[in-house]
Design a protein around this motif. Structure first.
Motif, short mmCIF file in Angstrom:
data_model
loop_
_atom_site.label_atom_id
_atom_site.label_comp_id
_atom_site.label_asym_id
_atom_site.label_seq_id
_atom_site.Cartn_x
_atom_site.Cartn_y
_atom_site.Cartn_z
N GLY A 131 1.01 -1.29 -0.01
CA GLY A 131 0.01 0.11 0.04
C GLY A 131 0.99 1.36 0.05
O GLY A 131 2.05 1.03 0.30
N THR A 132 0.17 2.48 -0.27
CA THR A 132 1.17 3.77 -0.24
C THR A 132 0.99 4.24 1.11
O THR A 132 1.58 5.37 1.33
N ASP A 176 0.31 -0.92 4.37
CA ASP A 176 1.35 -1.57 4.61
C ASP A 176 1.52 -2.58 5.63
O ASP A 176 1.73 -3.83 5.60
N ALA A 177 0.90 -1.97 6.99
CA ALA A 177 1.09 -2.73 8.06
C ALA A 177 0.11 -3.89 8.34
O ALA A 177 0.17 -5.13 8.82
N VAL A 178 -1.16 -3.71 7.46
CA VAL A 178 -2.30 -4.87 7.67
C VAL A 178 -2.03 -5.72 6.41
O VAL A 178 -2.95 -6.48 6.08
N HIS A 179 -1.07 -5.53 5.43
CA HIS A 179 -1.18 -6.50 4.25
C HIS A 179 -0.76 -7.69 4.66
O HIS A 179 0.36 -7.93 5.30
N LEU A 180 -1.34 -8.57 4.03
CA LEU A 180 -0.96 -10.07 4.58
C LEU A 180 -1.23 -10.91 3.03
O LEU A 180 -1.78 -10.62 2.03
N GLY A 230 2.29 -11.86 7.60
CA GLY A 230 2.60 -10.32 7.56
C GLY A 230 3.97 -10.07 8.12
O GLY A 230 4.59 -11.08 8.32
N ARG A 231 4.19 -8.71 8.24
CA ARG A 231 5.49 -8.53 8.74
C ARG A 231 5.43 -7.43 9.52
O ARG A 231 4.57 -6.31 9.24
N THR A 232 6.24 -6.95 10.37
CA THR A 232 6.37 -5.79 11.13
C THR A 232 6.81 -4.82 10.17
O THR A 232 7.60 -4.92 9.73
N GLY A 275 -2.47 -1.78 18.75
CA GLY A 275 -3.70 -1.38 18.01
C GLY A 275 -3.22 -2.00 16.34
O GLY A 275 -4.43 -2.47 15.92
N ILE A 276 -2.33 -2.01 15.95
CA ILE A 276 -1.83 -2.57 14.80
C ILE A 276 -2.19 -3.97 14.58
O ILE A 276 -2.42 -4.62 13.66
N THR A 277 -1.74 -4.57 15.85
CA THR A 277 -2.15 -5.96 15.71
C THR A 277 -3.42 -6.47 15.91
O THR A 277 -3.97 -7.52 15.25
#
Lengths: 269, 269
Positions: free
Chosen positions: A3-4, A9-13, A23-25, A38-40
């Motif tokens: 994502g941009t 990016d963080a929730v991309h799987l 996913g990745r941190t 919260g992002i987890t």
């Protein structure tokens, strides 16, 4: 696909197989130890949301933070525990190299016509445009991804003093104004720094152990938020034995209650 | 072994193997559909409590009610997800004939020396001795096992009218004055009838979908309760799309906050 925006990016799987996603941190979401809780939570919601067997929208989510997520890749394993006519129960584990770092149970459900009323009232707050965007002073990286405007109870500074109230109320908005969807709502439900910092006037080791969110907004109300601020308010009930509980609410500018959210937090001090 | 009290009977479990325990429903704990959710929560806590690998005391419990528990035997399968130095994460499934009826995640933890304060205040209430034990009018069997004395918001009767407040506050005590332990505290956290009954002034189909409890009392405080009344208060924030959320607190007569507890409830009306 990347994502941009840092949130996307963080929730991309990536699909590994039907029940496992990878996913990745991302370093910009770093908290004091490991990533922002919260992002987890958002990743858990997103993983279920994209599952082909999913029915309905998020209704309840409980994330248990079992151990810090290390920098790098993680796997999410998903299981439908039960599918009913109007709701569905899920169990999710987030693991790294075979060790479970977080678990989640979730209920997704379809809304039905019913009597409706919002009995709670939003906290009094001037509009966000009337408040300086002070944020959280770069104490944790993830906080810089949000535009935070504190109505009450900002993060104590170096000259912080104990406060008799644990209440923090703030306007919060994704700085890139990415629209609020259920994963983003799950994330912002954890936007508060630990209540014990406010009561004690100092920053100390602390971390959420278990986080529960009830999603009370329908998709129409959520869509109406777009990339606007939400009004988030949190308080604690009791601090004891190295733990405290927190209860919070997330409101729209128009006074719609999007979510109520609760957590139990470890602290050392 | 069978206990001499309905609560001990209900939480009695037989070991099938190291990770599976068998229990059975008891007709005196019947709710509108299936058993009282609080007794299912109590059974989850009890199953972990007697597990040889368990460390610490209950800190957080989330029970998801996936389907009604049918009359008869059920199996509990327990799994330690992660053991840390001062806390431990559990996942439990309650199943009947291979179908999962309820799941639970739990965090058990050891208390540590820390700064302590109870910021919340108990609701105003006359002593239980000054209030008639009206109970819940035999609408559900399990309620007759508790001595209930309503301070505010009793169950609406046949001539019930809508109420602008969803708050119920009551003194509740096990009628046989069995001492309050963690399983009993988990049960009494679900002692409230659905808030929508109070707001609408009528009884309608309703049931808890997910229940989260934070245990804030240490064992010393819990032991001090003995078989006495606790003061329980609950309210809802929002009713929408056939669901509402509830937040509640359980206090001792001396003003110790034993637990905060939250749930999301289905209703049809």
């Amino acid at each position: 696909m990347t994502g941009t925006h840092p949130f996307d990016d963080a929730v991309h799987l990536d699909a590994i197989d039907a029940e496992v996603w990878r996913g990745r941190t991302h370093p910009e979401w770093a908290n004091m130890v490991g990533p922002f809780g919260g992002i987890t939570a958002a990743i858990m919601v997103r993983a279920i949301d994209v599952h082909p067997d999913r029915i309905g929208e998020p209704l309840a989510l409980t994330v248990n933070f079992a151990a810090p997520v290390a920098d790098g890749a993680f796997d999410l394993s998903l299981r439908v525990v039960r599918t009913n006519r109007t709701n569905q129960h899920w169990y999710v584990e987030l693991s790294q190299e075979g060790a479970v770092k977080a678990t989640a149970t979730a209920v997704f459900a379809t809304a039905r016509d019913s009597w409706a009323d919002t009995e709670a009232r939003p906290p009094n707050a001037p509009p966000p445009e009337a408040i300086a965007p002070t944020g959280m002073g770069h104490v944790v990286l993830w906080a810089d991804l949000y535009d935070m405007r504190f109505v009450e109870g900002p993060l104590p500074g170096a000259d912080g003093l104990p406060d008799s109230s644990s209440t923090t109320t703030l306007w919060a908005r994704d700085k890139a104004q990415r629209p609020v969807d259920y994963p983003a709502l799950a994330a912002v439900c954890d936007v508060f720094y630990p209540r014990v910092f406010l009561r004690r006037g100092v920053i100390m080791p602390a971390g959420t152990i278990s986080l529960t969110t009830y999603f009370l907004a329908d998709r129409h109300q959520l869509d109406a938020v777009g990339g606007d601020f939400v009004l988030a308010t949190a308080h604690a009930h009791r601090f004891s034995g190295g733990y405290f509980d927190q209860s919070a609410q997330v409101w729209t500018r128009e006074g719609a209650l999007l979510a109520t959210t609760h957590q139990i937090v470890y602290f050392k001090g």
